[in-house]
Design a protein around this motif. Structure first.
Motif, mmCIF file in Angstrom:
data_model
loop_
_atom_site.group_PDB
_atom_site.id
_atom_site.type_symbol
_atom_site.label_atom_id
_atom_site.label_comp_id
_atom_site.label_asym_id
_atom_site.label_seq_id
_atom_site.Cartn_x
_atom_site.Cartn_y
_atom_site.Cartn_z
ATOM 1 N N SER A 259 -4.548 -8.215 -1.032
ATOM 2 C CA SER A 259 -5.178 -7.466 -2.125
ATOM 3 C C SER A 259 -5.512 -8.401 -3.279
ATOM 4 C CB SER A 259 -4.276 -6.324 -2.589
ATOM 5 O OG SER A 259 -2.993 -6.797 -2.955
ATOM 6 N N PHE A 260 -4.616 -9.350 -3.558
ATOM 7 C CA PHE A 260 -4.910 -10.349 -4.591
ATOM 8 C C PHE A 260 -6.179 -11.113 -4.223
ATOM 9 C CE2 PHE A 260 -4.890 -14.436 -6.585
ATOM 10 C CZ PHE A 260 -4.304 -14.255 -7.825
ATOM 11 N N ASN A 261 -6.255 -11.595 -2.987
ATOM 12 C CA ASN A 261 -7.424 -12.367 -2.561
ATOM 13 C C ASN A 261 -8.711 -11.571 -2.726
ATOM 14 O OD1 ASN A 261 -5.768 -14.482 -1.807
ATOM 15 N ND2 ASN A 261 -5.896 -14.082 0.385
ATOM 16 N N GLY A 262 -8.693 -10.339 -2.228
ATOM 17 C CA GLY A 262 -9.906 -9.527 -2.255
ATOM 18 C C GLY A 262 -10.396 -9.276 -3.670
ATOM 19 N N VAL A 263 -9.487 -8.889 -4.554
ATOM 20 C CA VAL A 263 -9.893 -8.575 -5.926
ATOM 21 C C VAL A 263 -10.256 -9.845 -6.684
ATOM 22 C CG1 VAL A 263 -9.120 -7.581 -8.117
ATOM 23 C CG2 VAL A 263 -8.626 -6.405 -5.960
ATOM 24 N N LEU A 280 -6.667 -9.367 -13.003
ATOM 25 C CA LEU A 280 -7.088 -8.185 -12.265
ATOM 26 C C LEU A 280 -6.522 -8.199 -10.847
ATOM 27 C CD1 LEU A 280 -8.879 -5.799 -13.115
ATOM 28 C CD2 LEU A 280 -10.785 -6.916 -11.950
ATOM 29 N N ALA A 281 -6.530 -9.362 -10.214
ATOM 30 C CA ALA A 281 -6.001 -9.485 -8.857
ATOM 31 C C ALA A 281 -4.504 -9.213 -8.829
ATOM 32 C CB ALA A 281 -6.310 -10.873 -8.306
ATOM 33 N N ALA A 282 -3.784 -9.704 -9.836
ATOM 34 C CA ALA A 282 -2.343 -9.461 -9.909
ATOM 35 C C ALA A 282 -2.049 -7.978 -10.135
ATOM 36 C CB ALA A 282 -1.731 -10.299 -11.029
ATOM 37 N N LYS A 283 -2.875 -7.320 -10.909
ATOM 38 C CA LYS A 283 -2.702 -5.883 -11.120
ATOM 39 C C LYS A 283 -2.901 -5.129 -9.813
ATOM 40 C CE LYS A 283 -4.275 -2.049 -14.040
ATOM 41 N NZ LYS A 283 -5.189 -1.658 -15.149
ATOM 42 N N ALA A 284 -3.889 -5.547 -9.035
ATOM 43 C CA ALA A 284 -4.133 -4.912 -7.736
ATOM 44 C C ALA A 284 -2.929 -5.082 -6.818
ATOM 45 C CB ALA A 284 -5.387 -5.502 -7.093
ATOM 46 N N VAL A 300 -4.626 6.086 -5.737
ATOM 47 C CA VAL A 300 -3.620 5.331 -6.494
ATOM 48 C C VAL A 300 -4.106 3.927 -6.822
ATOM 49 C CG1 VAL A 300 -1.760 6.645 -5.407
ATOM 50 C CG2 VAL A 300 -2.365 4.396 -4.500
ATOM 51 N N PHE A 301 -5.215 3.533 -6.219
ATOM 52 C CA PHE A 301 -5.713 2.175 -6.449
ATOM 53 C C PHE A 301 -6.767 2.214 -7.554
ATOM 54 C CE2 PHE A 301 -8.336 -1.594 -5.583
ATOM 55 C CZ PHE A 301 -7.345 -2.561 -5.595
ATOM 56 N N THR A 302 -6.306 2.127 -8.779
ATOM 57 C CA THR A 302 -7.205 2.131 -9.915
ATOM 58 C C THR A 302 -6.869 0.960 -10.827
ATOM 59 O OG1 THR A 302 -7.917 3.341 -11.895
ATOM 60 C CG2 THR A 302 -5.701 3.818 -11.068
ATOM 61 N N LEU A 303 -7.878 0.177 -11.151
ATOM 62 C CA LEU A 303 -7.684 -1.019 -11.965
ATOM 63 C C LEU A 303 -8.187 -0.834 -13.383
ATOM 64 C CD1 LEU A 303 -8.790 -3.748 -9.380
ATOM 65 C CD2 LEU A 303 -6.486 -2.921 -9.877
#
Length: 304
Positions: A259-263, A280-284, A300-303
């Motif tokens: 998820s970190f990589n993707g964001v 942002l990636a760390a938040k994801a 639940v996946f909201t940034l």
């Protein structure tokens, strides 16, 4: 609009619940990254490069790809092969272990599908992402074809992103993995490693030592994930340590790095700077590890 291809293996995932019954879903590091990239940055064209079968599970898998708005034009269907399968188990701290059934999976023969037409499609993209897992699952005798494909992508100006994501079960030995990773580093514009990968393969203990090791490869953007110690970034000859707020309630660490990589990829493709992209990636990743499973529910996946 930015365009990226992510290459790898999506597998059938089995997991057990408290009633000792099995739940079935789909996951794989490149797929997980693609899902979170697309969810966070909808305008980016996110394409998958992989191979599956024509069985019922493969059909369900491709429906999931489409549901997540991932382009499936280069998802090849093998009439004689099936997707790989794995069983994931979690300990009481949310750490995972895996058992795999993937030795004859469709994706192992992916390179037979890379003809001139496919290669032309791949060269009309901005970025190409793969991982150590992606590389490991290719039949060993076909890996030379993979490097030739990367030669063509680099010649066409496509940027290459790589996450070593070392899994010892997929390699004959550490020496084999090191040789292929070091070849991958030669092509890499953006490297997204974890310190643990280098600790296992090179006895390297710190993010600073990882950066020193990578310096001869002239990698443009080095984003080193180091758990609770944060993210160590080297970009345009500037070094920055970015601290990450720890998560107190960890349920499942599956897909934290994916998820970190993707964001992170999505943020950079969208023009955000390194620091904001890491945040942002760390938040994801923090959201993902507080829920069970590689792919968390969309609600639940909201940034924001």
């Amino acid at each position: 609009m930015s365009k990226i291809f992510l290459f790898g293996e999506c597998m059938v995932e089995l997991s057990s619940n408290q009633q000792d019954t099995l739940n079935q879903s789909f996951a794989g590091d490149f797929f997980n990254a693609a899902v979170y990239l697309k969810r966070a940055f909808e305008p980016i064209e996110v394409n998958l490069l992989t191979a599956i079968g024509k069985d019922k599970l493969s059909n369900a898998m491709i429906k999931l790809f489409e549901h997540e708005q991932l382009n499936t034009d280069l998802v090849f269907k093998d009439t004689k092969k099936l997707p790989g399968l794995y069983w994931i188990q979690l300990d009481n701290k949310g750490e995972r272990s895996f058992d795999y059934w993937r030795s004859d999976a469709a994706v192992r023969q992916i390179m037979k599908w890379i003809d001139d037409k496919t290669l032309a499609e791949l060269t009309h993209s901005d970025w190409f992402f793969f991982s150590g897992i992606s590389l490991a699952v290719i039949n060993p005798q076909d890996r030379a074809l993979f490097w030739k494909m990367l030669d063509a992508l680099k010649l066409a100006g496509v940027k290459i992103a790589f996450d070593p994501n070392y899994r010892h079960q997929l390699w004959q030995n550490e020496a084999e993995a090191r040789a292929h990773f070091e070849q991958a580093f030669e092509y890499t514009d953006m490297l997204l490693p974890g310190v643990d990968d280098f600790k296992t393969l090179y006895a390297i203990e710190t993010a600073e030592q990882v950066a020193d090791f990578c310096q001869p490869y002239q990698i443009d953007e080095l984003i080193i994930k180091n758990g609770e110690q944060g993210v160590y970034c080297v970009y345009q000859n500037q070094v920055r340590q970015i601290n990450i707020e720890p998560v107190n309630h960890v349920v499942d660490t599956t897909s934290a790095g994916d998820s970190f990589n993707g964001v992170y990829l999505g943020a950079r493709l969208s023009g955000k700077d390194v620091a904001n992209s890491v945040a942002l990636a760390a938040k994801a990743a923090a959201i993902v590890i507080q829920h069970k499973g590689a792919i968390v529910p969309k609600q639940v996946f909201t940034l924001a």
